[in-house]
Design a protein around this motif. Sequence first.
Motif, PDB file in Angstrom:
ATOM      1  N   UNK A   1     -10.994   6.424  -0.530  1.00  0.00           N
ATOM      2  CA  UNK A   1     -10.353   7.231  -1.324  1.00  0.00           C
ATOM      3  C   UNK A   1      -9.073   7.322  -1.435  1.00  0.00           C
ATOM      4  N   UNK A   2      -8.242   7.225  -0.108  1.00  0.00           N
ATOM      5  CA  UNK A   2      -6.922   7.349  -0.142  1.00  0.00           C
ATOM      6  C   UNK A   2      -6.243   6.060  -0.570  1.00  0.00           C
ATOM      7  N   UNK A   3      -6.811   4.994  -0.477  1.00  0.00           N
ATOM      8  CA  UNK A   3      -6.373   3.642  -1.184  1.00  0.00           C
ATOM      9  C   UNK A   3      -6.934   3.010  -2.416  1.00  0.00           C
ATOM     10  N   UNK A   4      -7.904   3.773  -3.052  1.00  0.00           N
ATOM     11  CA  UNK A   4      -8.721   3.443  -3.988  1.00  0.00           C
ATOM     12  C   UNK A   4      -7.766   2.788  -5.188  1.00  0.00           C
ATOM     13  N   UNK A   5      -7.057   3.581  -5.746  1.00  0.00           N
ATOM     14  CA  UNK A   5      -6.152   3.288  -6.664  1.00  0.00           C
ATOM     15  C   UNK A   5      -5.159   1.951  -6.612  1.00  0.00           C
ATOM     16  N   UNK A   6      -4.912   1.721  -5.151  1.00  0.00           N
ATOM     17  CA  UNK A   6      -4.276   0.525  -4.815  1.00  0.00           C
ATOM     18  C   UNK A   6      -5.021  -0.494  -4.752  1.00  0.00           C
ATOM     19  N   UNK A   7      -6.460  -0.528  -4.725  1.00  0.00           N
ATOM     20  CA  UNK A   7      -7.277  -1.547  -4.503  1.00  0.00           C
ATOM     21  C   UNK A   7      -7.941  -1.835  -5.841  1.00  0.00           C
ATOM     22  N   UNK A   8      -7.721  -1.024  -6.926  1.00  0.00           N
ATOM     23  CA  UNK A   8      -8.426  -1.314  -8.229  1.00  0.00           C
ATOM     24  C   UNK A   8      -9.687  -0.661  -8.349  1.00  0.00           C
ATOM     25  N   UNK A   9     -10.141   0.139  -7.440  1.00  0.00           N
ATOM     26  CA  UNK A   9     -11.229   0.896  -8.007  1.00  0.00           C
ATOM     27  C   UNK A   9     -10.947   2.301  -8.247  1.00  0.00           C
ATOM     28  N   UNK A  10     -12.060   3.018  -8.879  1.00  0.00           N
ATOM     29  CA  UNK A  10     -11.898   4.542  -9.329  1.00  0.00           C
ATOM     30  C   UNK A  10     -12.010   5.220  -7.930  1.00  0.00           C
ATOM     31  N   UNK A  11     -11.438   6.316  -7.967  1.00  0.00           N
ATOM     32  CA  UNK A  11     -11.486   7.120  -6.950  1.00  0.00           C
ATOM     33  C   UNK A  11     -12.888   7.862  -6.681  1.00  0.00           C
ATOM     34  N   UNK A  12     -13.597   8.189  -7.794  1.00  0.00           N
ATOM     35  CA  UNK A  12     -14.942   8.860  -7.717  1.00  0.00           C
ATOM     36  C   UNK A  12     -15.762   7.686  -7.345  1.00  0.00           C
ATOM     37  N   UNK A  13     -15.685   6.282  -7.652  1.00  0.00           N
ATOM     38  CA  UNK A  13     -16.352   5.256  -7.145  1.00  0.00           C
ATOM     39  C   UNK A  13     -16.215   5.105  -5.677  1.00  0.00           C
ATOM     40  N   UNK A  14     -15.154   5.289  -5.285  1.00  0.00           N
ATOM     41  CA  UNK A  14     -14.869   5.042  -3.847  1.00  0.00           C
ATOM     42  C   UNK A  14     -15.508   6.142  -3.230  1.00  0.00           C
TER      43      UNK A  14
ATOM     44  N   UNK B   1       0.687  -1.142   0.088  1.00  0.00           N
ATOM     45  CA  UNK B   1       0.021   0.201   0.220  1.00  0.00           C
ATOM     46  C   UNK B   1       0.950   1.366   0.031  1.00  0.00           C
ATOM     47  N   UNK B   2       0.333   2.468  -0.496  1.00  0.00           N
ATOM     48  CA  UNK B   2       0.927   3.844  -0.356  1.00  0.00           C
ATOM     49  C   UNK B   2       1.086   4.192   0.799  1.00  0.00           C
ATOM     50  N   UNK B   3       2.534   4.613   1.224  1.00  0.00           N
ATOM     51  CA  UNK B   3       2.319   5.014   2.591  1.00  0.00           C
ATOM     52  C   UNK B   3       1.843   6.565   2.827  1.00  0.00           C
ATOM     53  N   UNK B   4       1.596   7.271   1.481  1.00  0.00           N
ATOM     54  CA  UNK B   4       1.011   8.511   1.429  1.00  0.00           C
ATOM     55  C   UNK B   4      -0.529   8.295   1.816  1.00  0.00           C
ATOM     56  N   UNK B   5      -1.061   7.160   2.022  1.00  0.00           N
ATOM     57  CA  UNK B   5      -2.432   7.209   2.115  1.00  0.00           C
ATOM     58  C   UNK B   5      -3.065   7.714   3.337  1.00  0.00           C
ATOM     59  N   UNK B   6      -2.296   7.983   4.305  1.00  0.00           N
ATOM     60  CA  UNK B   6      -2.936   8.750   5.603  1.00  0.00           C
ATOM     61  C   UNK B   6      -2.660  10.135   5.209  1.00  0.00           C
ATOM     62  N   UNK B   7      -2.028  10.639   4.882  1.00  0.00           N
ATOM     63  CA  UNK B   7      -1.826  12.435   4.529  1.00  0.00           C
ATOM     64  C   UNK B   7      -3.020  12.637   3.430  1.00  0.00           C
TER      65      UNK B   7
ATOM     66  N   UNK C   1      -4.682   0.705   6.842  1.00  0.00           N
ATOM     67  CA  UNK C   1      -4.888   0.352   5.654  1.00  0.00           C
ATOM     68  C   UNK C   1      -3.724   0.484   4.897  1.00  0.00           C
ATOM     69  N   UNK C   2      -3.129   1.467   5.000  1.00  0.00           N
ATOM     70  CA  UNK C   2      -1.612   1.659   4.132  1.00  0.00           C
ATOM     71  C   UNK C   2      -0.738   0.531   4.475  1.00  0.00           C
ATOM     72  N   UNK C   3      -0.593   0.275   5.739  1.00  0.00           N
ATOM     73  CA  UNK C   3       0.426  -0.593   6.565  1.00  0.00           C
ATOM     74  C   UNK C   3      -0.090  -2.212   6.289  1.00  0.00           C
TER      75      UNK C   3
END
Length: 146
Positions: A25-38, A1-7, A142-144
Amino acid sequence: MNPACPSIAEEKFLAGYNCAQAVLYSTAGNLGIEKNTALKVACGFGAGYGRAQEVCGAVSGAVMAIGLKHGRGEREEKSRTEDTYRRTREFIAHFKQRHGSIQCRELIGCDLQTPEGQQSFKDRDLLHTTCARCVRTAAEWVASAS
């Protein structure tokens, strides 16, 4: 996961999106869903399900992310369900240890369904002092999480 997720989560939350939206939203891209969908999927979960102040929206957003990453889909092993449940319980225990509860009403101590409660929320700056911290905790987990 992206460590930038919390910020990213905290930034999205402070920009006016609810707690559940910010975490998912912060992790949507890493989970394979579109951010607007999240954002749309998580919208009703904010403030403990539409201000009902049940389970904290940040917790709900994290549990959605856990499910997206580890949950059981079609034609997948049933063991994925048990793994997802285990990960969810671990996250909830961590969140409770850090904040004392996963219930929105217990975390903030005012009734968001009344004008007086909403004013108390603003007067006590709970957006920054409580809710943003909860969003960060959930997004950090979630990021960790592997």
